[in-house]
Design a protein around this motif. Structure first.
Motif, PDB file in Angstrom:
ATOM      1  N   GLY A  10       0.829  -1.200   0.000  1.00 38.74           N
ATOM      2  CA  GLY A  10       0.000   0.000   0.000  1.00 38.74           C
ATOM      3  C   GLY A  10       0.869   1.257   0.000  1.00 38.74           C
ATOM      4  O   GLY A  10       2.101   1.213  -0.087  1.00 38.74           O
ATOM      5  N   PHE A  11       0.208   2.387   0.188  1.00 37.33           N
ATOM      6  CA  PHE A  11       0.813   3.719   0.103  1.00 37.33           C
ATOM      7  C   PHE A  11       0.915   4.322   1.490  1.00 37.33           C
ATOM      8  O   PHE A  11      -0.084   4.235   2.249  1.00 37.33           O
ATOM      9  CB  PHE A  11      -0.082   4.599  -0.783  1.00 37.33           C
ATOM     10  CG  PHE A  11       0.239   6.065  -0.734  1.00 37.33           C
ATOM     11  CD1 PHE A  11       1.168   6.614  -1.593  1.00 37.33           C
ATOM     12  CD2 PHE A  11      -0.388   6.891   0.196  1.00 37.33           C
ATOM     13  CE1 PHE A  11       1.468   7.969  -1.544  1.00 37.33           C
ATOM     14  CE2 PHE A  11      -0.085   8.249   0.252  1.00 37.33           C
ATOM     15  CZ  PHE A  11       0.839   8.779  -0.620  1.00 37.33           C
ATOM     16  N   LEU A  69      -2.722  -4.711  -1.155  1.00 37.25           N
ATOM     17  CA  LEU A  69      -3.410  -3.987  -0.084  1.00 37.25           C
ATOM     18  C   LEU A  69      -3.592  -2.527  -0.483  1.00 37.25           C
ATOM     19  O   LEU A  69      -2.626  -1.857  -0.875  1.00 37.25           O
ATOM     20  CB  LEU A  69      -2.629  -4.073   1.224  1.00 37.25           C
ATOM     21  CG  LEU A  69      -3.310  -3.354   2.400  1.00 37.25           C
ATOM     22  CD1 LEU A  69      -3.347  -4.241   3.649  1.00 37.25           C
ATOM     23  CD2 LEU A  69      -2.648  -2.028   2.739  1.00 37.25           C
ATOM     24  N   SER A  70      -4.828  -2.069  -0.396  1.00 39.21           N
ATOM     25  CA  SER A  70      -5.180  -0.664  -0.600  1.00 39.21           C
ATOM     26  C   SER A  70      -4.682  -0.157  -1.959  1.00 39.21           C
ATOM     27  O   SER A  70      -5.185  -0.604  -2.980  1.00 39.21           O
ATOM     28  CB  SER A  70      -4.689   0.178   0.566  1.00 39.21           C
ATOM     29  OG  SER A  70      -5.430   1.369   0.577  1.00 39.21           O
ATOM     30  N   MET A  71      -3.636   0.684  -2.026  1.00 39.94           N
ATOM     31  CA  MET A  71      -3.139   1.085  -3.344  1.00 39.94           C
ATOM     32  C   MET A  71      -2.720  -0.150  -4.141  1.00 39.94           C
ATOM     33  O   MET A  71      -2.917  -0.209  -5.363  1.00 39.94           O
ATOM     34  CB  MET A  71      -1.957   2.058  -3.203  1.00 39.94           C
ATOM     35  CG  MET A  71      -1.398   2.516  -4.537  1.00 39.94           C
ATOM     36  SD  MET A  71      -0.012   3.681  -4.390  1.00 39.94           S
ATOM     37  CE  MET A  71       1.351   2.579  -3.994  1.00 39.94           C
ATOM     38  N   TYR A  75      -5.758  -1.209  -5.784  1.00 40.05           N
ATOM     39  CA  TYR A  75      -6.125  -0.382  -6.955  1.00 40.05           C
ATOM     40  C   TYR A  75      -5.316  -0.855  -8.179  1.00 40.05           C
ATOM     41  O   TYR A  75      -5.838  -0.925  -9.289  1.00 40.05           O
ATOM     42  CB  TYR A  75      -5.832   1.112  -6.732  1.00 40.05           C
ATOM     43  CG  TYR A  75      -6.386   1.747  -5.471  1.00 40.05           C
ATOM     44  CD1 TYR A  75      -7.485   1.208  -4.806  1.00 40.05           C
ATOM     45  CD2 TYR A  75      -5.807   2.904  -4.945  1.00 40.05           C
ATOM     46  CE1 TYR A  75      -7.976   1.823  -3.652  1.00 40.05           C
ATOM     47  CE2 TYR A  75      -6.299   3.519  -3.803  1.00 40.05           C
ATOM     48  CZ  TYR A  75      -7.380   2.958  -3.156  1.00 40.05           C
ATOM     49  OH  TYR A  75      -7.848   3.571  -2.012  1.00 40.05           O
ATOM     50  N   ARG A  79      -5.975  14.950  -2.472  1.00 35.54           N
ATOM     51  CA  ARG A  79      -4.707  14.279  -2.814  1.00 35.54           C
ATOM     52  C   ARG A  79      -3.787  15.234  -3.576  1.00 35.54           C
ATOM     53  O   ARG A  79      -2.578  15.260  -3.354  1.00 35.54           O
ATOM     54  CB  ARG A  79      -4.986  13.059  -3.690  1.00 35.54           C
ATOM     55  CG  ARG A  79      -5.695  11.915  -2.981  1.00 35.54           C
ATOM     56  CD  ARG A  79      -5.590  10.695  -3.871  1.00 35.54           C
ATOM     57  NE  ARG A  79      -6.492   9.618  -3.535  1.00 35.54           N
ATOM     58  CZ  ARG A  79      -6.273   8.678  -2.619  1.00 35.54           C
ATOM     59  NH1 ARG A  79      -5.168   8.695  -1.909  1.00 35.54           N
ATOM     60  NH2 ARG A  79      -7.148   7.705  -2.413  1.00 35.54           N
ATOM     61  N   MET A  97      -0.946  10.195   8.860  1.00 37.00           N
ATOM     62  CA  MET A  97      -1.501   8.933   8.330  1.00 37.00           C
ATOM     63  C   MET A  97      -1.586   7.801   9.346  1.00 37.00           C
ATOM     64  O   MET A  97      -2.522   7.005   9.312  1.00 37.00           O
ATOM     65  CB  MET A  97      -0.644   8.439   7.155  1.00 37.00           C
ATOM     66  CG  MET A  97      -0.973   9.146   5.859  1.00 37.00           C
ATOM     67  SD  MET A  97      -0.412   8.213   4.424  1.00 37.00           S
ATOM     68  CE  MET A  97      -1.639   6.908   4.327  1.00 37.00           C
ATOM     69  N   MET A 134      -3.185   7.926  -7.591  1.00 38.64           N
ATOM     70  CA  MET A 134      -4.436   7.409  -7.004  1.00 38.64           C
ATOM     71  C   MET A 134      -5.607   8.340  -7.337  1.00 38.64           C
ATOM     72  O   MET A 134      -6.717   7.881  -7.605  1.00 38.64           O
ATOM     73  CB  MET A 134      -4.282   7.219  -5.494  1.00 38.64           C
ATOM     74  CG  MET A 134      -3.380   6.046  -5.151  1.00 38.64           C
ATOM     75  SD  MET A 134      -3.422   5.624  -3.397  1.00 38.64           S
ATOM     76  CE  MET A 134      -2.458   6.931  -2.679  1.00 38.64           C
ATOM     77  N   ILE A 163     -10.016   3.619   6.599  1.00 42.96           N
ATOM     78  CA  ILE A 163      -9.719   4.178   5.263  1.00 42.96           C
ATOM     79  C   ILE A 163     -10.580   3.507   4.200  1.00 42.96           C
ATOM     80  O   ILE A 163     -11.165   4.165   3.343  1.00 42.96           O
ATOM     81  CB  ILE A 163      -8.206   4.043   4.943  1.00 42.96           C
ATOM     82  CG1 ILE A 163      -7.383   4.856   5.944  1.00 42.96           C
ATOM     83  CG2 ILE A 163      -7.910   4.483   3.513  1.00 42.96           C
ATOM     84  CD1 ILE A 163      -5.885   4.817   5.745  1.00 42.96           C
ATOM     85  N   HIS A 182      -6.643  -0.757   8.884  1.00 46.94           N
ATOM     86  CA  HIS A 182      -6.335  -0.793   7.449  1.00 46.94           C
ATOM     87  C   HIS A 182      -5.163  -1.729   7.137  1.00 46.94           C
ATOM     88  O   HIS A 182      -5.011  -2.178   6.020  1.00 46.94           O
ATOM     89  CB  HIS A 182      -6.011   0.649   7.039  1.00 46.94           C
ATOM     90  CG  HIS A 182      -5.906   0.879   5.572  1.00 46.94           C
ATOM     91  ND1 HIS A 182      -6.937   0.626   4.690  1.00 46.94           N
ATOM     92  CD2 HIS A 182      -4.875   1.369   4.808  1.00 46.94           C
ATOM     93  CE1 HIS A 182      -6.553   0.959   3.455  1.00 46.94           C
ATOM     94  NE2 HIS A 182      -5.309   1.396   3.511  1.00 46.94           N
TER      95      HIS A 182
END
Ligand code: MLT
Length: 267
Positions: A30-31, A96-98, A101, A135, A154, A193, A220, A246
């Motif tokens: 993820g990011f 995961l997450s990003m 995507y 963003r 974050m 993103m 998130i 998350h």
């Protein structure tokens, strides 16, 4: 675990690998993180699978050629990475997450490369205009001020309150990873993103066995939203992990790994 240096479309990427036999799991972080978020999977799944966990362009110890990337260009780079590593058999994409995507794009662009997907703490919808604008503002700020404000803003959102209260090692380690991520990688990640495609129209066509995993305290990408996504993907199952936010693979590694092993065994 071994760390390899692999040339990916003109960039030198660092790739952690573990495990010698079994299905290949491509672990996509993820990011604004790197492969270390998969440390419990690299250790705990290595007798069940072959694990490949790259640092994406400009993150962790991977180089960036300086150009703006997109979720689609990162998916193409992951395909090139598999080519460079001479991986021919279809892989299980785990993001995961990003990383999720990028996973939708990977499915869209490289479907034949995949035998299954594990999508963790992610969403399929694109950003609303307000979120995308936020963003873009963060990208501008980090380029101007540097990355110091990123971890404090974050980290409280990444973990379940119980993980933060316990002040576990993973919280400190994640702060360190974010602090060592360059302002430029953070800016490019946010812009990529913000511009990502909406994958919701693809969900009903995803014909691969898919496991969704989400922490019940994910602030998130909330569990309720992942349930709607899982309900739309035909051959899928959803695992909700209590006491996780998350970062479910880091926060509840044993429960996460057992669920992944059961999924690998079931396919
Ligand atoms: C991530 O964990 O990759 C990010 O939180 C994703 C996002 O900002 O949407």
């Amino acid at each position: 675990m071994e760390h390899l240096q692999v040339e990916v479309q003109g960039e030198r990427w660092q790739v952690a690998t573990a495990g010698k036999e079994g299905p290949i799991l491509l672990l996509v972080h993820g990011f604004p993180l790197d492969h270390q978020m998969w440390k419990h999977q690299l250790a705990g799944l290595s007798s069940s699978a072959r694990l490949i966990a790259p640092d994406l362009s400009g993150f962790g110890k991977s180089e960036s050629n300086g150009t703006q990337f997109s979720m689609g260009s990162l998916a193409d780079q992951l395909d090139s990475l598999l080519n460079q590593m001479q991986v021919e058999q279809p892989v299980i994409y785990c993001g995961l997450s990003m990383g999720g995507y990028i996973g939708w794009q990977f499915w869209h662009q490289h479907r034949d490369r995949l035998s299954a997907m594990i999508m963790c703490d992610t969403r399929a919808a694109a950003d609303s205009p307000e979120v995308a604008r936020g963003r873009e503002m963060m990208a501008a700020r980090v380029r101007e001020e540097g990355n110091q404000f990123v971890a404090p803003s974050m980290v409280p959102k990444l973990f379940a309150p119980s993980t933060i209260d316990a002040a576990t090692e993973v919280v400190r380690e994640t702060e360190q990873v974010i602090n060592s991520t360059s302002a430029e990688a953070i800016a490019k990640g946010q812009l990529a993103m913000a511009a990502r495609s909406d994958a919701t129209g693809w969900l009903a066509k995803i014909d691969l066995p898919t496991l969704f995993v989400v922490g019940t305290e994910d602030a998130i990408t909330p569990a309720a939203e992942m349930m709607l996504v899982a309900n739309t993907v035909p051959n899928s199952q959803l695992c909700e992990l209590p006491h996780a936010g998350h970062m479910s693979p880091l926060e509840q590694p044993e429960a996460f790994n057992s669920r992944v092993i059961a999924f690998l065994d079931d396919r």
